[in-house]
Motif scaffolding. Structure first.
Motif, PDB file in Angstrom:
ATOM      1  N   SER A 219     -57.643 -24.949 -18.669  1.00 18.19           N
ATOM      2  CA  SER A 219     -57.623 -25.928 -17.585  1.00 18.19           C
ATOM      3  C   SER A 219     -56.242 -25.956 -16.953  1.00 18.19           C
ATOM      4  CB  SER A 219     -57.983 -27.322 -18.109  1.00 18.19           C
ATOM      5  OG  SER A 219     -57.016 -27.780 -19.036  1.00 18.19           O
TER       6      SER A 219
ATOM      7  N   TYR B 165     -57.802 -32.365 -12.943  1.00 19.74           N
ATOM      8  CA  TYR B 165     -57.804 -31.072 -13.630  1.00 19.74           C
ATOM      9  C   TYR B 165     -58.864 -30.157 -13.023  1.00 19.74           C
ATOM     10  CZ  TYR B 165     -55.273 -33.525 -17.367  1.00 19.74           C
ATOM     11  OH  TYR B 165     -54.358 -34.260 -18.095  1.00 19.74           O
TER      12      TYR B 165
ATOM     13  N   TRP C 253     -61.031 -27.062 -14.582  1.00 17.10           N
ATOM     14  CA  TRP C 253     -61.328 -26.673 -15.961  1.00 17.10           C
ATOM     15  C   TRP C 253     -62.455 -25.663 -16.018  1.00 17.10           C
ATOM     16  CZ3 TRP C 253     -65.307 -29.803 -19.015  1.00 17.10           C
ATOM     17  CH2 TRP C 253     -65.377 -29.377 -20.354  1.00 17.10           C
TER      18      TRP C 253
END
Length: 247
Positions: free
Chosen positions: A37, A28, A30
Protein backbone atom coordinates in the motif's frame (compact mmCIF):
# COMPACT_ATOMS: atom_id res chain seq x y z
CA UNK A 1 -7.48 -9.19 4.32
CA UNK A 2 -5.32 -6.83 6.37
CA UNK A 3 -6.04 -3.24 5.24
CA UNK A 4 -3.44 -0.52 5.88
CA UNK A 5 -5.82 1.56 8.02
CA UNK A 6 -8.45 0.83 10.63
CA UNK A 7 -11.35 1.19 10.43
CA UNK A 8 -11.14 1.40 6.64
CA UNK A 9 -13.65 3.37 4.55
CA UNK A 10 -13.96 2.38 0.90
CA UNK A 11 -13.40 5.07 -1.74
CA UNK A 12 -13.25 2.97 -4.90
CA UNK A 13 -11.50 0.17 -6.79
CA UNK A 14 -9.88 -0.04 -10.22
CA UNK A 15 -7.23 -2.29 -11.85
CA UNK A 16 -6.80 -4.35 -8.69
CA UNK A 17 -6.16 -1.31 -6.52
CA UNK A 18 -8.40 -0.18 -3.66
CA UNK A 19 -8.47 3.37 -2.29
CA UNK A 20 -9.22 3.60 1.45
CA UNK A 21 -9.27 6.27 4.14
CA UNK A 22 -9.80 6.43 7.89
CA UNK A 23 -11.37 8.87 10.33
CA UNK A 24 -8.06 10.71 10.77
CA UNK A 25 -8.12 11.66 7.10
CA UNK A 26 -5.29 9.32 6.06
CA UNK A 27 -5.72 8.04 2.49
CA UNK A 28 -4.16 4.87 1.04
CA UNK A 29 -3.94 3.08 -2.30
CA UNK A 30 -3.75 -0.63 -1.56
CA UNK A 31 -3.31 -3.88 -3.47
CA UNK A 32 -4.47 -6.67 -1.13
CA UNK A 33 -3.15 -9.43 -3.42
CA UNK A 34 0.51 -8.40 -3.15
CA UNK A 35 -0.06 -6.83 0.30
CA UNK A 36 1.43 -3.47 -0.60
CA UNK A 37 0.00 0.00 0.00
CA UNK A 38 0.94 3.62 -0.44
CA UNK A 39 -0.05 6.34 2.02
CA UNK A 40 -0.92 9.51 0.14
CA UNK A 41 0.25 12.95 1.06
CA UNK A 42 -2.01 14.67 3.56
CA UNK A 43 -4.82 16.81 2.20
CA UNK A 44 -7.45 19.09 3.75
CA UNK A 45 -10.42 17.05 2.52
CA UNK A 46 -13.01 15.56 4.84
CA UNK A 47 -13.89 18.63 6.86
CA UNK A 48 -17.67 18.37 6.43
CA UNK A 49 -20.42 15.84 6.96
CA UNK A 50 -21.29 15.98 3.25
CA UNK A 51 -18.00 14.60 1.89
CA UNK A 52 -18.34 12.57 -1.33
CA UNK A 53 -15.51 10.68 -2.94
CA UNK A 54 -14.38 8.51 -5.84
CA UNK A 55 -11.33 6.68 -7.23
CA UNK A 56 -10.52 5.85 -10.83
CA UNK A 57 -7.98 5.50 -13.61
CA UNK A 58 -7.32 7.95 -16.45
CA UNK A 59 -5.98 5.74 -19.25
CA UNK A 60 -5.08 8.71 -21.45
CA UNK A 61 -2.53 9.96 -18.93
CA UNK A 62 -1.79 6.66 -17.15
CA UNK A 63 -2.91 8.36 -13.95
CA UNK A 64 -4.79 7.08 -10.91
CA UNK A 65 -6.93 9.74 -9.28
CA UNK A 66 -8.72 10.06 -5.95
CA UNK A 67 -11.37 12.76 -5.65
CA UNK A 68 -13.04 14.18 -2.54
CA UNK A 69 -15.80 16.78 -2.60
CA UNK A 70 -16.63 18.66 0.62
CA UNK A 71 -19.74 20.76 1.14
CA UNK A 72 -18.86 23.32 3.81
CA UNK A 73 -21.22 25.73 5.56
CA UNK A 74 -21.44 27.99 8.58
CA UNK A 75 -23.72 25.69 10.59
CA UNK A 76 -25.02 22.17 10.63
CA UNK A 77 -28.45 23.43 9.53
CA UNK A 78 -27.26 24.74 6.16
CA UNK A 79 -29.00 23.18 3.19
CA UNK A 80 -26.82 21.30 0.70
CA UNK A 81 -27.63 23.70 -2.14
CA UNK A 82 -26.29 26.66 -0.13
CA UNK A 83 -23.02 25.11 0.98
CA UNK A 84 -19.59 26.00 -0.40
CA UNK A 85 -18.01 23.29 -2.52
CA UNK A 86 -14.34 22.34 -2.11
CA UNK A 87 -12.91 19.77 -4.53
CA UNK A 88 -9.64 17.93 -3.76
CA UNK A 89 -8.10 15.77 -6.50
CA UNK A 90 -5.08 13.51 -5.97
CA UNK A 91 -2.95 12.54 -9.01
CA UNK A 92 -0.60 9.55 -8.77
CA UNK A 93 1.36 10.89 -11.75
CA UNK A 94 2.36 14.06 -9.89
CA UNK A 95 1.92 12.61 -6.38
CA UNK A 96 0.12 15.78 -5.34
CA UNK A 97 -3.31 17.23 -4.54
CA UNK A 98 -5.13 19.96 -6.44
CA UNK A 99 -7.79 21.99 -4.63
CA UNK A 100 -10.64 23.78 -6.40
CA UNK A 101 -13.27 25.97 -4.76
CA UNK A 102 -16.96 26.31 -5.68
CA UNK A 103 -16.58 24.53 -9.02
CA UNK A 104 -19.42 22.08 -8.46
CA UNK A 105 -22.81 22.54 -6.82
CA UNK A 106 -25.23 19.85 -5.68
CA UNK A 107 -23.12 16.98 -7.04
CA UNK A 108 -23.12 13.34 -5.99
CA UNK A 109 -19.99 11.50 -7.04
CA UNK A 110 -19.70 8.11 -8.69
CA UNK A 111 -16.66 5.92 -8.11
CA UNK A 112 -15.41 6.63 -11.62
CA UNK A 113 -13.27 9.54 -12.89
CA UNK A 114 -12.16 10.75 -16.29
CA UNK A 115 -10.85 14.18 -17.30
CA UNK A 116 -10.80 17.15 -14.93
CA UNK A 117 -13.70 18.81 -16.72
CA UNK A 118 -17.41 18.85 -15.95
CA UNK A 119 -20.68 20.32 -17.02
CA UNK A 120 -24.45 19.92 -16.72
CA UNK A 121 -26.32 17.03 -18.29
CA UNK A 122 -30.04 16.42 -18.78
CA UNK A 123 -31.40 13.13 -17.52
CA UNK A 124 -33.42 10.85 -19.82
CA UNK A 125 -37.21 11.14 -19.85
CA UNK A 126 -38.18 7.98 -18.01
CA UNK A 127 -41.88 8.55 -17.48
CA UNK A 128 -44.57 11.05 -16.66
CA UNK A 129 -43.76 10.90 -12.97
CA UNK A 130 -40.18 10.84 -11.74
CA UNK A 131 -40.24 8.47 -8.78
CA UNK A 132 -36.76 7.15 -8.14
CA UNK A 133 -33.73 7.98 -10.29
CA UNK A 134 -30.17 6.98 -9.37
CA UNK A 135 -26.89 7.54 -11.17
CA UNK A 136 -24.56 4.60 -11.50
CA UNK A 137 -22.28 2.59 -13.75
CA UNK A 138 -23.07 -0.26 -16.15
CA UNK A 139 -19.72 -1.84 -16.98
CA UNK A 140 -17.79 1.39 -17.73
CA UNK A 141 -20.70 3.52 -18.92
CA UNK A 142 -22.44 6.30 -16.98
CA UNK A 143 -26.00 5.13 -16.43
CA UNK A 144 -29.35 5.96 -14.87
CA UNK A 145 -31.54 3.48 -13.04
CA UNK A 146 -35.19 4.58 -13.07
CA UNK A 147 -37.49 2.64 -10.75
CA UNK A 148 -41.23 2.96 -11.30
CA UNK A 149 -43.52 4.10 -8.51
CA UNK A 150 -44.81 0.59 -7.93
CA UNK A 151 -41.23 -0.61 -7.41
CA UNK A 152 -41.73 -3.63 -9.67
CA UNK A 153 -39.37 -2.68 -12.53
CA UNK A 154 -36.32 -0.53 -13.21
CA UNK A 155 -35.31 0.89 -16.59
CA UNK A 156 -31.56 1.00 -17.26
CA UNK A 157 -30.40 3.95 -19.41
CA UNK A 158 -26.87 4.21 -20.83
CA UNK A 159 -25.15 7.47 -21.82
CA UNK A 160 -23.99 7.17 -25.43
CA UNK A 161 -21.88 9.32 -27.78
CA UNK A 162 -20.77 11.47 -24.89
CA UNK A 163 -17.87 13.02 -26.85
CA UNK A 164 -19.99 14.20 -29.78
CA UNK A 165 -23.74 14.40 -29.25
CA UNK A 166 -24.79 13.41 -25.79
CA UNK A 167 -27.76 11.04 -25.79
CA UNK A 168 -29.34 8.42 -23.55
CA UNK A 169 -30.27 4.92 -24.73
CA UNK A 170 -32.59 2.61 -22.84
CA UNK A 171 -30.60 -0.63 -22.53
CA UNK A 172 -33.09 -2.95 -20.81
CA UNK A 173 -35.67 -3.29 -18.03
CA UNK A 174 -35.18 -5.48 -14.99
CA UNK A 175 -38.16 -7.03 -13.23
CA UNK A 176 -38.34 -7.35 -9.44
CA UNK A 177 -40.41 -9.90 -7.51
CA UNK A 178 -43.65 -8.93 -5.80
CA UNK A 179 -41.76 -8.27 -2.55
CA UNK A 180 -39.47 -5.79 -4.34
CA UNK A 181 -39.80 -3.36 -1.47
CA UNK A 182 -37.30 -5.54 0.38
CA UNK A 183 -34.73 -4.65 -2.25
CA UNK A 184 -35.40 -0.93 -2.56
CA UNK A 185 -32.59 1.60 -2.34
CA UNK A 186 -31.85 2.91 1.14
CA UNK A 187 -30.94 6.48 0.21
CA UNK A 188 -30.88 8.68 -2.92
CA UNK A 189 -27.23 9.60 -2.31
CA UNK A 190 -26.01 6.06 -2.97
CA UNK A 191 -25.06 4.85 -6.44
CA UNK A 192 -25.33 1.46 -8.14
CA UNK A 193 -23.20 -0.64 -10.44
CA UNK A 194 -24.22 -3.39 -12.86
CA UNK A 195 -21.89 -6.02 -14.25
CA UNK A 196 -22.75 -7.54 -17.65
CA UNK A 197 -21.10 -10.59 -19.17
CA UNK A 198 -20.16 -10.72 -22.84
CA UNK A 199 -23.54 -12.17 -23.81
CA UNK A 200 -26.85 -10.48 -23.12
CA UNK A 201 -28.20 -13.91 -22.19
CA UNK A 202 -25.87 -14.23 -19.21
CA UNK A 203 -26.79 -13.17 -15.70
CA UNK A 204 -26.90 -9.53 -14.62
CA UNK A 205 -25.21 -8.68 -11.34
CA UNK A 206 -26.68 -5.59 -9.65
CA UNK A 207 -24.73 -4.08 -6.75
CA UNK A 208 -26.28 -1.53 -4.41
CA UNK A 209 -25.59 -0.58 -0.78
CA UNK A 210 -26.01 -3.64 1.40
CA UNK A 211 -27.48 -5.79 -1.37
CA UNK A 212 -26.27 -8.02 -4.19
CA UNK A 213 -28.91 -9.13 -6.70
CA UNK A 214 -28.76 -11.47 -9.69
CA UNK A 215 -31.15 -11.33 -12.65
CA UNK A 216 -31.59 -13.69 -15.57
CA UNK A 217 -29.90 -12.10 -18.58
CA UNK A 218 -32.51 -13.23 -21.11
CA UNK A 219 -35.71 -12.55 -19.14
CA UNK A 220 -34.29 -9.73 -16.95
CA UNK A 221 -36.23 -11.28 -14.06
CA UNK A 222 -35.03 -11.64 -10.50
CA UNK A 223 -33.18 -14.86 -9.54
CA UNK A 224 -31.33 -14.34 -6.26
CA UNK A 225 -30.37 -11.76 -3.63
CA UNK A 226 -27.84 -11.59 -0.81
CA UNK A 227 -28.12 -9.08 2.01
CA UNK A 228 -24.77 -7.68 3.18
CA UNK A 229 -24.85 -5.83 6.49
CA UNK A 230 -22.92 -2.60 7.07
CA UNK A 231 -21.98 -2.29 3.42
CA UNK A 232 -21.49 0.86 1.38
CA UNK A 233 -21.92 0.82 -2.40
CA UNK A 234 -20.66 -2.55 -3.66
CA UNK A 235 -17.94 -2.69 -6.31
CA UNK A 236 -16.53 -5.28 -8.71
CA UNK A 237 -12.92 -6.15 -7.78
CA UNK A 238 -10.46 -7.81 -10.15
CA UNK A 239 -7.07 -9.05 -8.97
CA UNK A 240 -3.86 -7.58 -10.40
CA UNK A 241 -0.15 -7.27 -9.65
CA UNK A 242 -0.09 -3.46 -9.88
CA UNK A 243 2.24 -2.11 -7.18
CA UNK A 244 0.88 1.10 -5.64
CA UNK A 245 4.42 2.07 -4.58
CA UNK A 246 5.52 2.35 -8.22
CA UNK A 247 2.58 4.27 -9.68
Amino acid sequence: MDPPCSPPFFVGSVNGLICLFNRRGDTYIWNPIIRKSKKLLKSSWGTSRYTKYGFGYDDKCNDYKALFIDHCGNSCNDELSNLRVVVNIYSSRTDSWTTLHDQLQGIFVLNRLASDTWGSLELPICGEEVFNIKLGVVDSELSVLYTCKAGTTSDVWILKNRRVNVSWMKRFTIEYPQYAILYGFDSPIFTFSIYLNLSDNDDILLLIPGKIMIFDGSTKKFKHATIVKECNTAEIYGESMVNPLTL
